[in-house]
Design a protein around this motif. Structure first.
Motif, PDB file in Angstrom:
ATOM      1  N   CYS A 276       0.839  -1.190   0.000  1.00 46.55           N
ATOM      2  CA  CYS A 276       0.000   0.000   0.000  1.00 46.55           C
ATOM      3  C   CYS A 276       0.882   1.252   0.000  1.00 46.55           C
ATOM      4  O   CYS A 276       1.929   1.294   0.635  1.00 46.55           O
ATOM      5  CB  CYS A 276      -0.883  -0.017   1.238  1.00 46.55           C
ATOM      6  SG  CYS A 276      -1.920   1.425   1.427  1.00 46.55           S
ATOM      7  N   HIS A 278       0.326   3.928   1.386  1.00 49.74           N
ATOM      8  CA  HIS A 278       0.235   4.650   2.658  1.00 49.74           C
ATOM      9  C   HIS A 278       1.362   4.223   3.592  1.00 49.74           C
ATOM     10  O   HIS A 278       2.314   4.957   3.800  1.00 49.74           O
ATOM     11  CB  HIS A 278      -1.150   4.388   3.271  1.00 49.74           C
ATOM     12  CG  HIS A 278      -1.344   5.052   4.592  1.00 49.74           C
ATOM     13  ND1 HIS A 278      -2.005   4.439   5.624  1.00 49.74           N
ATOM     14  CD2 HIS A 278      -0.973   6.269   5.048  1.00 49.74           C
ATOM     15  CE1 HIS A 278      -2.032   5.266   6.655  1.00 49.74           C
ATOM     16  NE2 HIS A 278      -1.421   6.381   6.335  1.00 49.74           N
ATOM     17  N   GLN A 279       1.288   3.000   4.118  1.00 51.53           N
ATOM     18  CA  GLN A 279       2.332   2.548   5.042  1.00 51.53           C
ATOM     19  C   GLN A 279       2.814   1.161   4.676  1.00 51.53           C
ATOM     20  O   GLN A 279       3.131   0.366   5.561  1.00 51.53           O
ATOM     21  CB  GLN A 279       1.809   2.505   6.477  1.00 51.53           C
ATOM     22  CG  GLN A 279       1.748   3.837   7.155  1.00 51.53           C
ATOM     23  CD  GLN A 279       1.226   3.693   8.579  1.00 51.53           C
ATOM     24  OE1 GLN A 279       1.471   2.714   9.264  1.00 51.53           O
ATOM     25  NE2 GLN A 279       0.481   4.680   9.022  1.00 51.53           N
ATOM     26  N   ASN A 280       2.810   0.848   3.392  1.00 52.47           N
ATOM     27  CA  ASN A 280       3.237  -0.491   2.958  1.00 52.47           C
ATOM     28  C   ASN A 280       2.325  -1.598   3.465  1.00 52.47           C
ATOM     29  O   ASN A 280       2.755  -2.741   3.590  1.00 52.47           O
ATOM     30  CB  ASN A 280       4.655  -0.800   3.445  1.00 52.47           C
ATOM     31  CG  ASN A 280       5.697  -0.255   2.490  1.00 52.47           C
ATOM     32  OD1 ASN A 280       5.334   0.355   1.479  1.00 52.47           O
ATOM     33  ND2 ASN A 280       6.959  -0.465   2.795  1.00 52.47           N
ATOM     34  N   GLY A 281       1.105  -1.280   3.829  1.00 57.26           N
ATOM     35  CA  GLY A 281       0.170  -2.312   4.295  1.00 57.26           C
ATOM     36  C   GLY A 281      -0.021  -3.378   3.224  1.00 57.26           C
ATOM     37  O   GLY A 281       0.191  -3.132   2.037  1.00 57.26           O
ATOM     38  N   CYS A 295      -7.267  -1.282   1.284  1.00 53.76           N
ATOM     39  CA  CYS A 295      -6.206  -1.782   2.172  1.00 53.76           C
ATOM     40  C   CYS A 295      -6.785  -2.190   3.524  1.00 53.76           C
ATOM     41  O   CYS A 295      -7.629  -1.489   4.082  1.00 53.76           O
ATOM     42  CB  CYS A 295      -5.146  -0.704   2.355  1.00 53.76           C
ATOM     43  SG  CYS A 295      -3.805  -1.217   3.444  1.00 53.76           S
ATOM     44  N   TRP A 297      -5.351  -2.158   6.345  1.00 56.35           N
ATOM     45  CA  TRP A 297      -4.824  -1.461   7.520  1.00 56.35           C
ATOM     46  C   TRP A 297      -5.576  -0.181   7.837  1.00 56.35           C
ATOM     47  O   TRP A 297      -6.026   0.010   8.936  1.00 56.35           O
ATOM     48  CB  TRP A 297      -3.320  -1.178   7.341  1.00 56.35           C
ATOM     49  CG  TRP A 297      -2.479  -2.386   7.617  1.00 56.35           C
ATOM     50  CD1 TRP A 297      -2.938  -3.661   7.794  1.00 56.35           C
ATOM     51  CD2 TRP A 297      -1.061  -2.428   7.776  1.00 56.35           C
ATOM     52  NE1 TRP A 297      -1.891  -4.503   8.041  1.00 56.35           N
ATOM     53  CE2 TRP A 297      -0.722  -3.780   8.036  1.00 56.35           C
ATOM     54  CE3 TRP A 297      -0.051  -1.485   7.700  1.00 56.35           C
ATOM     55  CZ2 TRP A 297       0.589  -4.186   8.243  1.00 56.35           C
ATOM     56  CZ3 TRP A 297       1.258  -1.891   7.905  1.00 56.35           C
ATOM     57  CH2 TRP A 297       1.576  -3.232   8.178  1.00 56.35           C
ATOM     58  N   HIS A 298      -5.665   0.732   6.897  1.00 58.40           N
ATOM     59  CA  HIS A 298      -6.338   1.999   7.192  1.00 58.40           C
ATOM     60  C   HIS A 298      -7.369   2.359   6.139  1.00 58.40           C
ATOM     61  O   HIS A 298      -7.834   3.487   6.084  1.00 58.40           O
ATOM     62  CB  HIS A 298      -5.323   3.145   7.312  1.00 58.40           C
ATOM     63  CG  HIS A 298      -4.137   2.818   8.151  1.00 58.40           C
ATOM     64  ND1 HIS A 298      -2.964   2.338   7.625  1.00 58.40           N
ATOM     65  CD2 HIS A 298      -3.959   2.849   9.492  1.00 58.40           C
ATOM     66  CE1 HIS A 298      -2.097   2.103   8.603  1.00 58.40           C
ATOM     67  NE2 HIS A 298      -2.667   2.398   9.736  1.00 58.40           N
ATOM     68  N   GLY A 299      -7.651   1.420   5.248  1.00 60.88           N
ATOM     69  CA  GLY A 299      -8.749   1.639   4.326  1.00 60.88           C
ATOM     70  C   GLY A 299      -8.448   2.527   3.131  1.00 60.88           C
ATOM     71  O   GLY A 299      -9.371   3.014   2.480  1.00 60.88           O
ATOM     72  N   PHE A 300      -7.180   2.782   2.795  1.00 59.03           N
ATOM     73  CA  PHE A 300      -6.899   3.503   1.556  1.00 59.03           C
ATOM     74  C   PHE A 300      -7.419   2.672   0.382  1.00 59.03           C
ATOM     75  O   PHE A 300      -7.371   1.440   0.429  1.00 59.03           O
ATOM     76  CB  PHE A 300      -5.387   3.732   1.402  1.00 59.03           C
ATOM     77  CG  PHE A 300      -4.877   4.956   2.110  1.00 59.03           C
ATOM     78  CD1 PHE A 300      -5.311   5.259   3.387  1.00 59.03           C
ATOM     79  CD2 PHE A 300      -3.969   5.809   1.487  1.00 59.03           C
ATOM     80  CE1 PHE A 300      -4.839   6.389   4.047  1.00 59.03           C
ATOM     81  CE2 PHE A 300      -3.499   6.944   2.136  1.00 59.03           C
ATOM     82  CZ  PHE A 300      -3.930   7.236   3.420  1.00 59.03           C
TER      83      PHE A 300
END
Ligand code: FES
Lengths: 356, 268
Positions: A276, A278-281, A295, A297-300
């Motif tokens: 991802c 965002h944070q490599n999720g 994603c 992790w945080h829904g991106f």
């Protein structure tokens, strides 16, 4: 495209999450300094200032222990994923609790002295050559600096500014910080405590962190240890097309830390990077929601056809070329440049069947 | 050929998928509720257990309630300033022949003022701290806290306190700063308090050895070097932990003073 995609603003989940954190911290401190001392076997009560520094210090240690358990717990059982979602607020609150601890220590143990507090911090105990009596404060200061750096760079601005890989490496500082805090506790408070309760609690906490990380590592990616081999130059096999569940992905390891997530959207397939923006999720553990790869992790969210976040968002992940032959999926190992549209590939390999 | 893709078991399809901005899926609600409850209750329980099982910090305390005290006695400046009471005070809290440690405000000693008053009859004013048999006076600033006074014309001449030798001893215990250990902080002992103790000692507070076992009926020993001078610099690495040390013990006035040989400082 969906407008529900608001990853960096307050929402009900975050408010609820933060409320639980605050209730836990306030209860912890209140019990520590107001309730439990009545039950302690002391001739005269412990100084209020010392009670407060102990309350905030032990609280920060336990909070960090819990934070470090969240990652592996979410790996082992996906029901814990919501705890990962707002972990940054957990981290920032832990940092504030730790700073409060340090402020109480400075304003009590290092106050009332002709030596200025910060100079005292460096001068008062300089027995670096011995284990017993080691200036355990130094370990605490190191951990505190790490926590402040992590809290200060926790906002997505820094993530974008530093890029996800740099940001992630920076945030691995949490592990040396935790090790330093364990040392700080073991060489400090635990040396004096005659009752083993805190030693047991702190020891089990640290063991739990280590144990969960080992368990998560072992259960991590049983089938992805060996990178896929090419069957014809550039093309890597990715298993049976039909066995990818709808709305979900299969992850392919290309080697060199590069992974692709092949998503099925109805009767079509799309391949994007597993990391991802965002944070490599792990995007491959995500789902397709409202037509977008989401994603875990945080829904991106990203559009399957070009790897771009729907407007007004601007994040992008690379797409990959795909083909299906005899029911087998193949991924091309060279990623497309960011933002390159990549037509979805029908499950059967031909559009006629896909439409039927 | 190795296929390196992971096939996800279909049972996971039944799992609710959590997306933060979309709210918590109804089926995850009870699970997360239990997790939150376990977290809050677990933290509160840990807090109670840790706080209710702390060491007893002892009975040392500032005697603010007694109000400011005015004491009269002979001051000795070495190894650290001590007032040997010649005139008891009315409230019988302090009696004749008692020897009282002296300190200034905060982490400060009174060496500067005491040096000029060594061996003289002195009036000291300030607040008392007590812990068991050991007493300290936190002297007020300047001459209000410590000043020489003239003996009354009919009084017996000023005499230095007697010193009774109690022999050579190896004593195990903890070296503390005399101020925190008598009650300026509770607890004022231990490794967690070590930096604070060292700052007190560097500032001029008298070092006190709290013995594990009573020696000749005493538990608290003022430390000095072999020649009876201050010993602060030689002990800073051994403060706040269990040590043993060899020295010559004297009862000076009412106070046991251990003149140590710092090279014998070791872990017991
Ligand atoms: S949304 Fe944060 S890592 Fe993907």
């Amino acid at each position: 495209m969906t407008m529900r995609h608001v990853p960096v603003q307050w929402n009900r989940t975050k408010l609820l999450y933060d409320a639980v954190l605050l209730v836990a911290v306030v209860t912890y401190v209140w019990v520590f300094i107001r309730v439990a001392p009545h039950y302690a076997d002391t001739t005269r009560p412990v100084d209020d200032a010392i009670l407060r520094m102990r309350a905030f210090g032990t609280c920060a240690f336990l909070m960090l222990t819990v934070i470090l358990c969240i990652g592996p717990l979410a790996r082992l059982d996906r029901r814990f994923l919501p705890l990962l979602y707002n972990r940054r607020h957990f981290g920032v609150l832990t940092c504030l609790v730790a700073v409060t601890h340090a402020a109480y220590v400075l304003s009590w143990y290092y106050a009332f002295s002709p030596t200025p507090p910060l100079e005292g911090l460096l001068r008062a105990n300089a027995s670096y050559g011995q284990v017993l009596g080691f200036p355990f404060e130094t370990l605490g200061i190191f951990a505190l600096i790490c926590l402040v750096i992590l809290a200060a760079t926790s906002h997505d601005f820094w993530l974008a500014f530093l890029s996800a890989p740099v940001w992630k490496s920076l945030h691995l500082l949490i592990y040396p910080a935790y090790a330093a805090i364990v040392g700080h506790v073991v060489l400090g408070y635990l040396q004096d405590a005659k009752n083993p309760t805190f030693a047991l609690i702190a020891g089990s906490g640290a063991l739990l962190v280590a144990g969960l990380h080992l368990a998560a590592r072992r259960s991590g990616h049983p089938r992805t240890t060996e990178p896929a081999a090419d069957i014809e130059p550039g093309w890597v096999p990715a298993g049976l097309a039909a066995s990818i569940p709808d709305g979900r992905a299969r992850r392919i390891d290309l080697g060199h830390d590069e992974r692709v997530a092949v998503f099925r959207i109805g009767n079509r397939l799309a391949a994007v990077s597993n990391a991802c923006a965002h944070q490599n999720g792990p995007l491959g553990e995500g789902r397709v929601l409202d037509g977008c790869i989401t994603c875990p992790w945080h829904g991106f969210q990203y559009r399957p056809e070009d790897g771009c976040s729907p407007p007004p968002f601007t994040e992008k992940v690379p797409t990959y070329r795909l083909k299906v032959a005899n029911g087998m999926v193949y991924v091309h190992r060279t990623a497309n440049p960011l933002g390159t549209p990549q037509p979805l590939v029908p499950l059967s390999g031909s559009d006629e069947e896909a439409r039927s | 050929m190795t296929a390196s893709y992971d096939s996800q078991p279909s049972v996971q399809d039944a799992e609710p998928f959590f997306v933060g901005w979309a709210g918590i899926p109804a089926r995850l609600g009870p699970f997360l509720g239990v997790v939150a409850l376990v977290f809050v209750v677990g933290m509160a329980g840990a807090s109670f257990l840790i706080s209710a099982t702390v060491n007893d910090p002892g009975d040392g305390t500032f005697r603010w309630g007694w109000g400011p005290q005015t004491l009269t006695g002979i001051l000795t400046a070495d190894p650290y300033p001590v007032l040997h009471i010649t005139t008891p005070i009315d409230n019988r809290r302090i009696s004749q022949g008692q020897s009282i440690l002296l300190s200034g405000f905060g982490k400060r000693g009174v060496q500067d003022r005491a040096a000029a008053l060594d061996g003289q009859l002195v009036q000291a004013r300030g607040f008392l701290l007590t812990r068991g048999e050991i007493v300290m006076l936190q002297a007020n600033g300047g001459a209000d806290g410590l000043r020489a006074i003239e003996p009354k014309p009919d009084a017996v001449p000023v005499q230095l306190p007697e010193s009774h030798p109690l022999g050579r001893w190896r004593i195990a215990g903890e070296i503390c700063d005399g101020k925190c250990v008598v009650g300026a902080m509770r607890p004022g002992t231990g490794l967690a308090h070590r930096a604070c103790a060292n700052l007190c000692l560097i500032g001029g507070a008298p070092p006190v050895l709290v013995a594990t076992d009573r020696i000749e009926g005493h538990q608290f020993f003022l430390l000095g070097d072999a020649d009876g001078g201050p010993v602060t610099d030689a002990i800073l690495n051994h403060v706040g932990m269990m040590i043993q040390v060899d020295g010559v013990l004297d009862l000076v006035g009412g106070l046991p003073v251990l003149r140590i040989d710092p090279v014998t400082l070791s872990l017991p």
